[in-house]
Design a protein around this motif. Structure first.
Motif, PDB file in Angstrom:
ATOM      1  N   ALA A  39       0.834  -1.179   0.088  1.00 51.01           N
ATOM      2  CA  ALA A  39      -0.028  -0.022  -0.016  1.00 51.01           C
ATOM      3  C   ALA A  39       0.851   1.299   0.109  1.00 51.01           C
ATOM      4  O   ALA A  39       2.009   1.041   0.718  1.00 51.01           O
ATOM      5  CB  ALA A  39      -0.729  -0.006   1.311  1.00 51.01           C
ATOM      6  N   TYR A  40       0.464   2.340  -0.719  1.00 50.07           N
ATOM      7  CA  TYR A  40       1.108   3.703  -0.415  1.00 50.07           C
ATOM      8  C   TYR A  40       0.236   4.672  -0.716  1.00 50.07           C
ATOM      9  O   TYR A  40      -0.968   4.321  -1.060  1.00 50.07           O
ATOM     10  CB  TYR A  40       2.075   3.478  -1.788  1.00 50.07           C
ATOM     11  CG  TYR A  40       1.657   3.678  -3.199  1.00 50.07           C
ATOM     12  CD1 TYR A  40       1.245   4.748  -3.854  1.00 50.07           C
ATOM     13  CD2 TYR A  40       1.201   2.454  -3.606  1.00 50.07           C
ATOM     14  CE1 TYR A  40       0.839   4.419  -5.009  1.00 50.07           C
ATOM     15  CE2 TYR A  40       0.776   2.504  -4.963  1.00 50.07           C
ATOM     16  CZ  TYR A  40       0.481   3.419  -5.634  1.00 50.07           C
ATOM     17  OH  TYR A  40       0.020   3.473  -6.900  1.00 50.07           O
ATOM     18  N   ILE A  41       0.613   5.943  -0.466  1.00 52.94           N
ATOM     19  CA  ILE A  41      -0.262   7.111  -0.657  1.00 52.94           C
ATOM     20  C   ILE A  41      -0.146   7.822  -1.876  1.00 52.94           C
ATOM     21  O   ILE A  41       1.107   8.261  -1.996  1.00 52.94           O
ATOM     22  CB  ILE A  41      -0.035   7.828   0.703  1.00 52.94           C
ATOM     23  CG1 ILE A  41      -0.429   7.377   2.101  1.00 52.94           C
ATOM     24  CG2 ILE A  41      -0.886   9.241   0.246  1.00 52.94           C
ATOM     25  CD1 ILE A  41      -0.130   8.183   3.111  1.00 52.94           C
ATOM     26  N   ALA A  42      -0.949   7.719  -2.663  1.00 48.45           N
ATOM     27  CA  ALA A  42      -0.589   7.993  -4.146  1.00 48.45           C
ATOM     28  C   ALA A  42      -1.189   9.706  -4.167  1.00 48.45           C
ATOM     29  O   ALA A  42      -0.478  10.276  -5.155  1.00 48.45           O
ATOM     30  CB  ALA A  42      -1.673   7.235  -4.992  1.00 48.45           C
ATOM     31  N   GLY A  43      -2.088  10.138  -3.309  1.00 44.48           N
ATOM     32  CA  GLY A  43      -2.291  11.700  -3.361  1.00 44.48           C
ATOM     33  C   GLY A  43      -3.066  11.995  -2.138  1.00 44.48           C
ATOM     34  O   GLY A  43      -3.812  11.335  -1.610  1.00 44.48           O
ATOM     35  N   THR A  44      -2.837  13.245  -1.850  1.00 41.96           N
ATOM     36  CA  THR A  44      -3.416  13.677  -0.538  1.00 41.96           C
ATOM     37  C   THR A  44      -4.536  14.807  -0.905  1.00 41.96           C
ATOM     38  O   THR A  44      -4.201  15.540  -2.094  1.00 41.96           O
ATOM     39  CB  THR A  44      -2.683  14.078   0.401  1.00 41.96           C
ATOM     40  OG1 THR A  44      -1.782  15.264  -0.054  1.00 41.96           O
ATOM     41  CG2 THR A  44      -1.691  13.117   0.880  1.00 41.96           C
ATOM     42  N   GLY A  45      -5.410  15.262  -0.207  1.00 45.84           N
ATOM     43  CA  GLY A  45      -6.310  16.362  -0.203  1.00 45.84           C
ATOM     44  C   GLY A  45      -6.898  16.861   1.008  1.00 45.84           C
ATOM     45  O   GLY A  45      -6.783  16.346   2.075  1.00 45.84           O
ATOM     46  N   PHE A  46      -7.455  17.957   0.735  1.00 42.30           N
ATOM     47  CA  PHE A  46      -7.811  18.742   2.103  1.00 42.30           C
ATOM     48  C   PHE A  46      -8.842  19.530   1.637  1.00 42.30           C
ATOM     49  O   PHE A  46      -9.334  19.835   0.680  1.00 42.30           O
ATOM     50  CB  PHE A  46      -6.885  19.342   2.764  1.00 42.30           C
ATOM     51  CG  PHE A  46      -6.412  20.778   2.240  1.00 42.30           C
ATOM     52  CD1 PHE A  46      -7.072  22.029   2.493  1.00 42.30           C
ATOM     53  CD2 PHE A  46      -5.447  20.836   1.295  1.00 42.30           C
ATOM     54  CE1 PHE A  46      -6.446  23.068   1.966  1.00 42.30           C
ATOM     55  CE2 PHE A  46      -4.842  21.903   0.637  1.00 42.30           C
ATOM     56  CZ  PHE A  46      -5.700  23.178   0.975  1.00 42.30           C
ATOM     57  N   TYR A  47      -9.829  19.933   2.746  1.00 39.68           N
ATOM     58  CA  TYR A  47     -10.962  20.824   2.437  1.00 39.68           C
ATOM     59  C   TYR A  47     -11.303  21.468   3.746  1.00 39.68           C
ATOM     60  O   TYR A  47     -11.059  20.972   4.908  1.00 39.68           O
ATOM     61  CB  TYR A  47     -12.150  20.058   2.059  1.00 39.68           C
ATOM     62  CG  TYR A  47     -13.317  21.096   2.138  1.00 39.68           C
ATOM     63  CD1 TYR A  47     -13.588  21.804   0.869  1.00 39.68           C
ATOM     64  CD2 TYR A  47     -14.470  21.059   3.129  1.00 39.68           C
ATOM     65  CE1 TYR A  47     -14.905  22.705   0.830  1.00 39.68           C
ATOM     66  CE2 TYR A  47     -15.378  21.977   2.983  1.00 39.68           C
ATOM     67  CZ  TYR A  47     -15.581  22.615   1.907  1.00 39.68           C
ATOM     68  OH  TYR A  47     -16.742  23.547   1.729  1.00 39.68           O
ATOM     69  N   VAL A  48     -11.439  22.735   3.626  1.00 40.18           N
ATOM     70  CA  VAL A  48     -11.746  23.638   4.739  1.00 40.18           C
ATOM     71  C   VAL A  48     -12.963  24.458   4.212  1.00 40.18           C
ATOM     72  O   VAL A  48     -13.123  24.969   2.985  1.00 40.18           O
ATOM     73  CB  VAL A  48     -10.719  24.574   5.434  1.00 40.18           C
ATOM     74  CG1 VAL A  48      -9.493  23.783   5.833  1.00 40.18           C
ATOM     75  CG2 VAL A  48     -10.237  25.320   4.239  1.00 40.18           C
ATOM     76  N   PRO A  49     -13.925  24.498   5.286  1.00 37.76           N
ATOM     77  CA  PRO A  49     -15.056  25.446   4.811  1.00 37.76           C
ATOM     78  C   PRO A  49     -14.613  26.755   4.424  1.00 37.76           C
ATOM     79  O   PRO A  49     -13.756  27.535   5.231  1.00 37.76           O
ATOM     80  CB  PRO A  49     -15.954  25.295   6.121  1.00 37.76           C
ATOM     81  CG  PRO A  49     -15.536  24.144   6.868  1.00 37.76           C
ATOM     82  CD  PRO A  49     -13.947  24.067   6.593  1.00 37.76           C
ATOM     83  N   PRO A  50     -15.345  27.509   3.419  1.00 34.66           N
ATOM     84  CA  PRO A  50     -15.181  28.910   3.298  1.00 34.66           C
ATOM     85  C   PRO A  50     -15.170  29.940   4.255  1.00 34.66           C
ATOM     86  O   PRO A  50     -14.649  31.123   4.163  1.00 34.66           O
ATOM     87  CB  PRO A  50     -15.823  29.116   2.080  1.00 34.66           C
ATOM     88  CG  PRO A  50     -16.873  28.216   1.898  1.00 34.66           C
ATOM     89  CD  PRO A  50     -16.520  26.841   2.892  1.00 34.66           C
ATOM     90  N   LYS A  51     -16.217  29.701   5.076  1.00 29.32           N
ATOM     91  CA  LYS A  51     -16.674  30.816   6.114  1.00 29.32           C
ATOM     92  C   LYS A  51     -15.690  30.968   7.115  1.00 29.32           C
ATOM     93  O   LYS A  51     -15.481  30.039   8.166  1.00 29.32           O
ATOM     94  CB  LYS A  51     -18.155  30.509   6.744  1.00 29.32           C
ATOM     95  CG  LYS A  51     -18.557  31.489   7.610  1.00 29.32           C
ATOM     96  CD  LYS A  51     -19.992  31.152   8.065  1.00 29.32           C
ATOM     97  CE  LYS A  51     -20.481  32.290   8.977  1.00 29.32           C
ATOM     98  NZ  LYS A  51     -21.657  31.823   9.802  1.00 29.32           N
TER      99      LYS A  51
END
Length: 67
Positions: free
Chosen positions: A3-15
């Motif tokens: 197993a490996y990490i192929a990509g990462t992502g994040f999200y933060v609310p805009p407010k």
């Protein structure tokens, strides 16, 4: 198979809600008091009806695009 990490992502609310916004809303505090004790200057608030699964979905889309 490995197993490996192929990509990462994040999200933060805009407010964004700052300490000054909280004071304007009537919270009995000061910016300095909050920052000295917590280090927090601003925080993000999710929209009404937006839950953890919605935020995770947005972050996962970004991770898949980056993979």
């Amino acid at each position: 198979m490995r197993a490996y990490i192929a990509g990462t992502g994040f999200y933060v609310p805009p407010k964004v809600v700052t300490n000054h916004n909280l004071i304007e809303m009537g919270v009995d505090t000061t910016n300095d008091w909050i920052v000295q004790r917590t280090g927090i200057e601003a925080r993000r608030f999710s929209a009404d009806g937006e839950g953890p699964a919605d935020m995770g979905f947005e972050a996962s889309k970004q991770a898949i695009e980056r993979a």
